[in-house]
Design an enzyme around this catalytic site. Structure first.
Site, PDB file in Angstrom:
ATOM      1  N   CYS A 226     -95.212  -0.397 -35.757  1.00 59.49           N
ATOM      2  CA  CYS A 226     -96.562  -0.116 -35.238  1.00 59.49           C
ATOM      3  C   CYS A 226     -97.617  -0.912 -35.987  1.00 59.49           C
ATOM      4  CB  CYS A 226     -96.865   1.376 -35.353  1.00 59.49           C
ATOM      5  SG  CYS A 226     -96.063   2.374 -34.089  1.00 59.49           S
TER       6      CYS A 226
ATOM      7  N   CYS B 203     -95.618   3.274 -38.804  1.00 61.05           N
ATOM      8  CA  CYS B 203     -94.369   2.590 -39.185  1.00 61.05           C
ATOM      9  C   CYS B 203     -94.568   1.079 -39.236  1.00 61.05           C
ATOM     10  CB  CYS B 203     -93.260   2.948 -38.206  1.00 61.05           C
ATOM     11  SG  CYS B 203     -93.360   2.135 -36.607  1.00 61.05           S
TER      12      CYS B 203
ATOM     13  N   ARG C  22     -90.827   4.978  -5.366  1.00 55.79           N
ATOM     14  CA  ARG C  22     -90.797   6.111  -6.277  1.00 55.79           C
ATOM     15  C   ARG C  22     -90.816   7.415  -5.491  1.00 55.79           C
ATOM     16  NH1 ARG C  22     -88.969   3.172  -9.717  1.00 55.79           N
ATOM     17  NH2 ARG C  22     -89.634   3.088 -11.906  1.00 55.79           N
TER      18      ARG C  22
ATOM     19  N   CYS D 198     -86.732   6.845 -12.056  1.00 52.16           N
ATOM     20  CA  CYS D 198     -86.752   5.403 -12.300  1.00 52.16           C
ATOM     21  C   CYS D 198     -85.308   4.918 -12.291  1.00 52.16           C
ATOM     22  CB  CYS D 198     -87.394   5.142 -13.656  1.00 52.16           C
ATOM     23  SG  CYS D 198     -87.195   3.482 -14.300  1.00 52.16           S
ATOM     24  N   HIS D 199     -85.074   3.646 -12.057  1.00 56.00           N
ATOM     25  CA  HIS D 199     -83.701   3.140 -12.015  1.00 56.00           C
ATOM     26  C   HIS D 199     -82.979   3.279 -13.341  1.00 56.00           C
ATOM     27  CE1 HIS D 199     -83.115   1.743  -7.929  1.00 56.00           C
ATOM     28  NE2 HIS D 199     -84.400   1.976  -7.929  1.00 56.00           N
ATOM     29  N   THR D 200     -83.755   3.425 -14.404  1.00 59.74           N
ATOM     30  CA  THR D 200     -83.096   3.600 -15.693  1.00 59.74           C
ATOM     31  C   THR D 200     -82.455   4.988 -15.794  1.00 59.74           C
ATOM     32  OG1 THR D 200     -84.712   2.074 -16.630  1.00 59.74           O
ATOM     33  CG2 THR D 200     -83.435   3.365 -18.189  1.00 59.74           C
TER      34      THR D 200
ATOM     35  N   ARG E 275     -87.257   6.683 -32.907  1.00 56.98           N
ATOM     36  CA  ARG E 275     -86.207   6.071 -32.101  1.00 56.98           C
ATOM     37  C   ARG E 275     -84.797   6.465 -32.568  1.00 56.98           C
ATOM     38  NH1 ARG E 275     -83.202   4.633 -29.030  1.00 56.98           N
ATOM     39  NH2 ARG E 275     -83.181   2.907 -27.530  1.00 56.98           N
TER      40      ARG E 275
ATOM     41  N   CYS F 271     -96.500   5.754 -33.333  1.00 55.66           N
ATOM     42  CA  CYS F 271     -96.892   6.571 -34.493  1.00 55.66           C
ATOM     43  C   CYS F 271     -98.063   5.987 -35.256  1.00 55.66           C
ATOM     44  CB  CYS F 271     -95.705   6.777 -35.431  1.00 55.66           C
ATOM     45  SG  CYS F 271     -95.308   5.348 -36.475  1.00 55.66           S
TER      46      CYS F 271
ATOM     47  N   CYS G  99     -93.801   4.848 -16.731  1.00 56.51           N
ATOM     48  CA  CYS G  99     -92.776   3.798 -16.886  1.00 56.51           C
ATOM     49  C   CYS G  99     -92.973   2.568 -16.005  1.00 56.51           C
ATOM     50  CB  CYS G  99     -91.391   4.380 -16.677  1.00 56.51           C
ATOM     51  SG  CYS G  99     -90.120   3.172 -17.091  1.00 56.51           S
TER      52      CYS G  99
ATOM     53  N   HIS H 252     -87.967  10.326 -17.412  1.00 59.16           N
ATOM     54  CA  HIS H 252     -88.838   9.742 -18.424  1.00 59.16           C
ATOM     55  C   HIS H 252     -90.142   9.208 -17.844  1.00 59.16           C
ATOM     56  CE1 HIS H 252     -86.585   6.368 -16.760  1.00 59.16           C
ATOM     57  NE2 HIS H 252     -87.582   5.603 -17.104  1.00 59.16           N
ATOM     58  N   GLU H 253     -90.416   9.546 -16.566  1.00 54.68           N
ATOM     59  CA  GLU H 253     -91.642   9.055 -15.901  1.00 54.68           C
ATOM     60  C   GLU H 253     -92.329  10.293 -15.320  1.00 54.68           C
ATOM     61  OE1 GLU H 253     -91.676   6.501 -12.071  1.00 54.68           O
ATOM     62  OE2 GLU H 253     -91.739   5.030 -13.685  1.00 54.68           O
TER      63      GLU H 253
ATOM     64  N   CYS I 292     -91.945   1.211 -31.551  1.00 57.37           N
ATOM     65  CA  CYS I 292     -92.209   2.098 -32.687  1.00 57.37           C
ATOM     66  C   CYS I 292     -90.869   2.584 -33.224  1.00 57.37           C
ATOM     67  CB  CYS I 292     -93.059   3.279 -32.235  1.00 57.37           C
ATOM     68  SG  CYS I 292     -93.226   4.593 -33.456  1.00 57.37           S
TER      69      CYS I 292
HETATM   70  N1  LIG Z   1     -87.741  -2.942 -19.672  1.00 60.31           N
HETATM   71  C1  LIG Z   1     -88.344  -1.831 -19.316  1.00 60.31           C
HETATM   72  O1  LIG Z   1     -89.179  -1.274 -20.051  1.00 60.31           O
HETATM   73  C2  LIG Z   1     -88.042  -1.231 -17.986  1.00 60.31           C
HETATM   74  C3  LIG Z   1     -86.952  -1.676 -17.275  1.00 60.31           C
HETATM   75  N2  LIG Z   1     -86.691  -1.161 -16.019  1.00 60.31           N
HETATM   76  C4  LIG Z   1     -85.566  -1.760 -15.293  1.00 60.31           C
HETATM   77  O2  LIG Z   1     -86.132  -2.691 -14.363  1.00 60.31           O
HETATM   78  C5  LIG Z   1     -85.242  -2.869 -13.263  1.00 60.31           C
HETATM   79  C6  LIG Z   1     -86.018  -2.729 -11.959  1.00 60.31           C
HETATM   80  O3  LIG Z   1     -86.441  -1.403 -11.808  1.00 60.31           O
HETATM   81  P1  LIG Z   1     -86.916  -0.934 -10.325  1.00 60.31           P
HETATM   82  O4  LIG Z   1     -87.985  -1.851  -9.827  1.00 60.31           O
HETATM   83  O5  LIG Z   1     -87.198   0.532 -10.391  1.00 60.31           O
HETATM   84  O6  LIG Z   1     -85.555  -1.207  -9.532  1.00 60.31           O
HETATM   85  P2  LIG Z   1     -85.308  -1.320  -7.955  1.00 60.31           P
HETATM   86  O7  LIG Z   1     -83.836  -1.118  -7.756  1.00 60.31           O
HETATM   87  O8  LIG Z   1     -86.271  -0.498  -7.196  1.00 60.31           O
HETATM   88  O9  LIG Z   1     -85.620  -2.843  -7.599  1.00 60.31           O
HETATM   89  C7  LIG Z   1     -84.644  -3.825  -7.739  1.00 60.31           C
HETATM   90  C8  LIG Z   1     -84.849  -4.828  -6.596  1.00 60.31           C
HETATM   91  O10 LIG Z   1     -83.987  -5.945  -6.814  1.00 60.31           O
HETATM   92  C9  LIG Z   1     -83.405  -6.323  -5.562  1.00 60.31           C
HETATM   93  N3  LIG Z   1     -82.157  -7.043  -5.853  1.00 60.31           N
HETATM   94  C10 LIG Z   1     -80.950  -6.505  -6.163  1.00 60.31           C
HETATM   95  N4  LIG Z   1     -80.065  -7.484  -6.395  1.00 60.31           N
HETATM   96  C11 LIG Z   1     -80.712  -8.671  -6.229  1.00 60.31           C
HETATM   97  C12 LIG Z   1     -80.347 -10.039  -6.324  1.00 60.31           C
HETATM   98  N5  LIG Z   1     -79.102 -10.398  -6.641  1.00 60.31           N
HETATM   99  N6  LIG Z   1     -81.295 -10.993  -6.092  1.00 60.31           N
HETATM  100  C13 LIG Z   1     -82.559 -10.625  -5.773  1.00 60.31           C
HETATM  101  N7  LIG Z   1     -82.964  -9.360  -5.642  1.00 60.31           N
HETATM  102  C14 LIG Z   1     -82.056  -8.390  -5.884  1.00 60.31           C
HETATM  103  C15 LIG Z   1     -83.244  -5.017  -4.802  1.00 60.31           C
HETATM  104  O11 LIG Z   1     -83.200  -5.271  -3.397  1.00 60.31           O
HETATM  105  C16 LIG Z   1     -84.519  -4.259  -5.220  1.00 60.31           C
HETATM  106  O12 LIG Z   1     -85.578  -4.516  -4.329  1.00 60.31           O
HETATM  107  C17 LIG Z   1     -84.118  -1.854 -13.461  1.00 60.31           C
HETATM  108  O13 LIG Z   1     -83.038  -2.508 -14.098  1.00 60.31           O
HETATM  109  C18 LIG Z   1     -84.739  -0.838 -14.432  1.00 60.31           C
HETATM  110  O14 LIG Z   1     -83.752  -0.169 -15.192  1.00 60.31           O
HETATM  111  C19 LIG Z   1     -87.495  -0.227 -15.415  1.00 60.31           C
HETATM  112  C20 LIG Z   1     -88.592   0.252 -16.101  1.00 60.31           C
HETATM  113  C21 LIG Z   1     -88.918  -0.174 -17.454  1.00 60.31           C
HETATM  114  N1  LIG Z   2     -80.333   3.004 -23.914  1.00 64.87           N
HETATM  115  C1  LIG Z   2     -80.469   1.783 -23.139  1.00 64.87           C
HETATM  116  C2  LIG Z   2     -81.878   1.215 -23.328  1.00 64.87           C
HETATM  117  C3  LIG Z   2     -82.288   0.465 -22.080  1.00 64.87           C
HETATM  118  C4  LIG Z   2     -83.678  -0.106 -22.222  1.00 64.87           C
HETATM  119  O1  LIG Z   2     -83.820  -1.290 -22.427  1.00 64.87           O
HETATM  120  N2  LIG Z   2     -84.692   0.754 -22.119  1.00 64.87           N
HETATM  121  C5  LIG Z   2     -86.075   0.276 -22.077  1.00 64.87           C
HETATM  122  C6  LIG Z   2     -86.880   1.152 -21.154  1.00 64.87           C
HETATM  123  S1  LIG Z   2     -86.202   1.182 -19.573  1.00 64.87           S
HETATM  124  C7  LIG Z   2     -87.154   2.341 -18.808  1.00 64.87           C
HETATM  125  O2  LIG Z   2     -86.981   2.546 -17.620  1.00 64.87           O
HETATM  126  C8  LIG Z   2     -86.703   0.284 -23.453  1.00 64.87           C
HETATM  127  O3  LIG Z   2     -87.828   0.709 -23.641  1.00 64.87           O
HETATM  128  N3  LIG Z   2     -85.982  -0.241 -24.412  1.00 64.87           N
HETATM  129  C9  LIG Z   2     -86.521  -0.267 -25.770  1.00 64.87           C
HETATM  130  C10 LIG Z   2     -85.954   0.896 -26.538  1.00 64.87           C
HETATM  131  O4  LIG Z   2     -86.516   1.234 -27.588  1.00 64.87           O
HETATM  132  O5  LIG Z   2     -84.945   1.446 -26.047  1.00 64.87           O
HETATM  133  C11 LIG Z   2     -79.440   0.758 -23.571  1.00 64.87           C
HETATM  134  O6  LIG Z   2     -78.985   0.841 -24.717  1.00 64.87           O
HETATM  135  O7  LIG Z   2     -79.137  -0.130 -22.737  1.00 64.87           O
HETATM  136 ZN   LIG Z   3     -88.126   3.718 -16.366  1.00 66.95          ZN
HETATM  137 ZN   LIG Z   4     -94.478   3.621 -35.154  1.00 63.18          ZN
END
Ligand SMILES: NC(=O)C1=CN([C@@H]2O[C@H](COP(=O)(O)OP(=O)(O)OC[C@H]3O[C@@H](n4cnc5c(N)ncnc54)[C@H](O)[C@@H]3O)[C@@H](O)[C@H]2O)C=CC1
Ligand SMILES: N[C@@H](CCC(=O)N[C@@H](CSC=O)C(=O)NCC(=O)O)C(=O)O
Ligand SMILES: [Zn+2]
Ligand SMILES: [Zn+2]
Length: 389
Positions: A115, A112, A382, A57-59, A127, A109, A187, A79-80, A123
């Site tokens: 949760c 907490c 992916r 994943c990009h993270t 963490r 859990c 993820c 993580h995926e 949760c």
């Molecule tokens: N909050 C959460 O729980 C999660 C957060 N993430 C985050 O979500 C983001 C996306 O993840 P993925 O889809 O795997 O990334 P990815 O890199 O596959 O997709 C990003 C897309 O954005 C486009 N892009 C880049 N710069 C741009 C701009 N200035 N304007 C418009 N489009 C632009 C790219 O061409 C690409 O298609 C990452 O930052 C990742 O870390 C991922 C999983 C869970």
């Molecule tokens: N350690 C990072 C945390 C970045 C972040 O926001 N992580 C997401 C998942 S991204 C998965 O691909 C998340 O679940 N955040 C909640 C959490 O409990 O971390 C940073 O500090 O930037």
């Molecule tokens: Zn992820």
């Molecule tokens: Zn919990």
């Protein structure tokens, strides 16, 4: 699917340290090293899993870059994933050896304050440990190389043949689910779907803008289509992303490079004042601002999904919020992990959500650095890593 990959781990390793292959990140910005690591037995409240398949994943790339303030080295990223329980520590009843599981970096859990709040999927129980690369029981790592500790990552560390996670981070899934596909339900896909369904609660007929058409953005598009959105506008600077996005529910596309004015103005003009919902799936603070400001005055809601590096801050005029726009964020799409991941697996098995369509590459663990390069190549959604058996 490789039949051997789903073979239940042998039981004669219970209680013993396992030496296995893992991709270790020794330094930020440097390639991973696929080497032998020692994985200690699970302690109380812990589960040792034989990982069969993991995706990138990009993270993972974000942390490897050194921009993650919680990034610790050396560590085992990942993580995926999906796998099979090899053994459990004292007091563990959530899962048992032989169960098929998806590790969950967002634990659940169910005891907490977080949760029990009914207000978040976050949760608090483990963490503090997972953010410091260790296990809660003794604040130590279960990984080592020649006696030197290797940090855990996000409480999952799935770039290893065997990993140790907290029991509250284990989602038990249907044994008939193909592990080489459902690993993606750890993820990106749930995050995109859940951002639309749980965090924004997009309603039928709504207009939606999705910034970034990678895995998370495409899952947002699919979620919006299933929610009955009337328009799903995909925004990306890579025009090669648009054709595939149509298959995920995108109804129209905008490339910011085609305009010499702010993209939020372009979107507002095309949508009679702005969209009802927007989703930032990139991780850049300028597109986060644009995603907010392209929302409709009075009610438009923008959800930040993208992860930005330490020190990065979002900005907008307070007036944007004073006049009714809502700025939110989501982790794992707001899904409670242990409860929802098994349900998402069933949705996939009932062909109600896509998973296969996100798998664009498959590689062995030995080629994981090539997989990281693919992540940056633009034509990879992916890449699934098939772990050595
Ligand atoms: N909050 C959460 O729980 C999660 C957060 N993430 C985050 O979500 C983001 C996306 O993840 P993925 O889809 O795997 O990334 P990815 O890199 O596959 O997709 C990003 C897309 O954005 C486009 N892009 C880049 N710069 C741009 C701009 N200035 N304007 C418009 N489009 C632009 C790219 O061409 C690409 O298609 C990452 O930052 C990742 O870390 C991922 C999983 C869970
Ligand atoms: N350690 C990072 C945390 C970045 C972040 O926001 N992580 C997401 C998942 S991204 C998965 O691909 C998340 O679940 N955040 C909640 C959490 O409990 O971390 C940073 O500090 O930037
Ligand atoms: Zn992820
Ligand atoms: Zn919990």
């Amino acid at each position: 699917m490789h039949a051997s990959a789903n073979m239940a781990p042998s039981t004669d390793t219970m209680g013993k340290t396992i030496t296995c292959k893992a991709a270790v990140a020794y330094e930020a910005g440097k390639p991973l090293q696929v080497i032998d690591v020692q994985v200690a037995p699970p302690q109380a409240g812990e589960v040792r899993i034989k990982i069969t398949h993991t995706a990138l994943c990009h993270t993972d790339k974000f942390t490897l870059s050194g921009e993650d303030p919680e990034g610790l080295f050396p560590c085992i990223l990942g993580h995926e994933a999906a796998g099979i329980v090899e053994s459990v520590g004292e007091g563990v009843t959530i899962v048992q050896p032989g169960d098929h599981v998806i590790p969950c970096y967002q634990a659940e859990c169910r005891e907490c304050k977080m949760c029990k709040s009914g207000k978040t999927n976050l949760c608090a129980k483990v963490r503090p440990a997972t953010g410091n690369g260790v296990m809660l029981h003794d604040m130590k790592s279960r990984f080592s190389v020649d006696g030197k500790p290797i940090y855990h990552f996000m409480g999952t560390s799935t770039f290893s043949q065997y990993t140790v996670v907290h029991d509250v981070s284990c989602a038990k899934i249907d044994k008939d689910a193909p592990l080489d596909k459902v690993c993606l339900l750890g993820c990106g896909i749930p995050t995109g779907l859940g951002a639309v369904w749980n965090t924004a609660k997009v309603e039928k007929g709504a207009t939606v803008a999705v910034f970034g058409l990678g895995t998370v953005g495409l899952a947002c598009c699919e979620g919006a289509k299933k929610a009955g959105a009337s328009r799903v506008i995909g925004i990306d600077i890579d025009i090669n992303k648009f054709k595939r996005a149509t298959e995920f529910g995108c109804t129209e596309f905008i490339n910011p490079k085609d305009f010499d004015k702010p993209i939020q103005e372009v979107i507002a003009e095309k949508t009679d004042g702005g969209v009802d919902y927007s989703f930032e799936c990139i991780g850049k603070t300028d597109t986060m601002r644009a995603a907010l400001e392209c929302c409709h005055k009075g009610w438009g809601t923008s959800v930040i999904i993208g992860v930005a590096g330490s020190g990065q801050e979002i900005r907008t005029r307070p007036f944007q919020l004073v006049t009714g726009r809502v700025w939110k964020g989501t982790a794992f799409g707001g899904f409670k992990s242990r409860t929802s991941v098994p349900d998402l697996v069933k949705l996939y098995m009932n062909k109600e959500i896509k998973v296969d369509e996100y798998v664009t590459h498959e590689l062995p663990l030995s080629e994981i650095n090539k997989a990281f390069d693919l992540l940056s190549s633009g034509n990879c959604l992916r890449c699934v890593i098939h772990m050595p058996n």
